[in-house]
Enzyme design. Structure first.
Site, PDB file in Angstrom:
ATOM      1  N   ASP A  61     -21.108  30.691 -17.703  1.00  0.00           N
ATOM      2  CA  ASP A  61     -20.358  30.074 -18.785  1.00  0.00           C
ATOM      3  C   ASP A  61     -18.893  30.035 -18.349  1.00  0.00           C
ATOM      4  OD1 ASP A  61     -19.759  29.254 -21.561  1.00  0.00           O
ATOM      5  OD2 ASP A  61     -18.846  31.238 -21.683  1.00  0.00           O
TER       6      ASP A  61
ATOM      7  N   ASP B 269     -15.418  29.089 -20.591  1.00  0.00           N
ATOM      8  CA  ASP B 269     -14.408  29.618 -21.500  1.00  0.00           C
ATOM      9  C   ASP B 269     -14.890  30.923 -22.125  1.00  0.00           C
ATOM     10  OD1 ASP B 269     -12.019  29.708 -22.833  1.00  0.00           O
ATOM     11  OD2 ASP B 269     -12.171  27.688 -23.650  1.00  0.00           O
TER      12      ASP B 269
ATOM     13  N   ASP C  78     -20.338  34.866 -22.695  1.00  0.00           N
ATOM     14  CA  ASP C  78     -19.717  35.760 -23.677  1.00  0.00           C
ATOM     15  C   ASP C  78     -20.291  35.610 -25.077  1.00  0.00           C
ATOM     16  OD1 ASP C  78     -18.455  33.133 -23.826  1.00  0.00           O
ATOM     17  OD2 ASP C  78     -17.010  34.064 -25.189  1.00  0.00           O
TER      18      ASP C  78
END
Length: 291
Positions: free
Chosen positions: A32, A34, A235
């Site tokens: 991932d 950001d 995240d």
């Protein structure tokens, strides 16, 4: 070398044998972006070293993002500006996942009313689709809604109208907000779709992007890998980790972005690995690979 092995053994001393065996199979790390390798416009200082350590160990990697607001070229320039060189084959966005879905499951759909940024619309047009105008006489074959940071009220109303007419309706990603290091909430695709639902009482026919396991298909095909050979690192529990579980890949949660340990305790989605950041996960992965 013996001292180095002892150091690696210390890192994995509390890791279960089952997890060690799974980590040994990893040949590719899907990342991932950001909240995982950077936050907004700020690159995490440990990211370059982490990527270099993967390369040195012969482990390939790629970047996945649920954010369709930028085209592949835009993301490559963004990464390069941050000091991370990458090629197109290392990028996969929810816009590309949506394009692949439409081509596979709706081959006759060509005309789209798209709620998206100019870059996102350009990505669809580059892949053979026609973007229809905000005009009741310019009827599309389907409606696509994405993370539209250039959202115009009249186009939102037009999208709601076409959705109410029971045209095929596809969302690029389920995210409610987009991570940022600025003092603002960035309303994402999920929230825009909630607005349309409120006006039309209709949900999207399908929501692409993570956690849909098809987000990993591009990597599987390009790299010639099996799901158990990929670690998905992100995240967010409800997108990154859930997609990994849906795809039978290794799900790694990093605590450098949205999710907290409180979220972990409250969630039904369980990560295979929880690490403070990608560097900590890299230490664990390389330790297992080298012992």
């Amino acid at each position: 070398m013996q001292e180095e092995n002892k150091s690696y053994e210390g890192i994995i001393s509390d890791v279960s044998p089952e997890l060690i065996e799974r980590l040994k199979k990893i040949k590719h790390v899907a990342l991932d972006m950001d909240g995982t390798i950077y936050n907004g416009s700020t690159l995490f200082p440990y990211t370059p070293g982490f990527l270099q350590s993967l390369k040195s160990a012969g482990i390939s990697y790629s970047f996945l993002t649920n954010n369709p607001s930028k085209g592949i070229g835009d993301y490559l320039k963004h990464l390069e500006k941050m000091g991370i060189p990458a090629v197109a084959e290392e990028m996969y966005t929810s816009a590309l996942a949506t394009i692949d879905y439409l081509k596979s499951y709706h081959p006759l759909v060509k005309r789209l009313f798209i709620l998206g940024t100019p870059s996102m619309i350009g990505e669809f047009e580059a892949n053979g689709f026609i973007s229809t105008a905000d005009d009741a006489n310019d009827k599309p074959d389907a409606v696509v809604v994405g993370f539209d940071s250039t959202l115009v009220y009249s186009r939102l109303c037009r999208a709601a109208w076409w959705v109410s007419q029971q045209l095929p309706y596809v969302a690029t990603n389920p995210d409610w907000v987009c991570p940022t290091d600025q003092p603002v909430i960035l309303v994402d695709c999920g929230a825009i779709c909630a607005c349309i639902e409120g006006a039309t009482k209709r949900l999207p026919d399908i929501v692409l992007g993570k956690p849909d396991p098809r987000m990993l298909d591009g990597i599987l095909h390009r790299q010639g890998l099996q799901p158990e050979e990929i670690a998905m690192v992100g995240d967010r529990l409800y997108t990154d980790v859930k997609m990994a579980l849906n795809a039978n890949a290794l799900g790694v949660l990093v605590l450098s972005g949205e999710a907290t340990m409180e979220d972990v305790a409250a969630s039904e989605v369980g990560a295979d690995v929880i690490a403070d950041n990608v560097a900590k996960f890299g230490d664990l992965l390389l330790a297992v690979q080298k012992v």
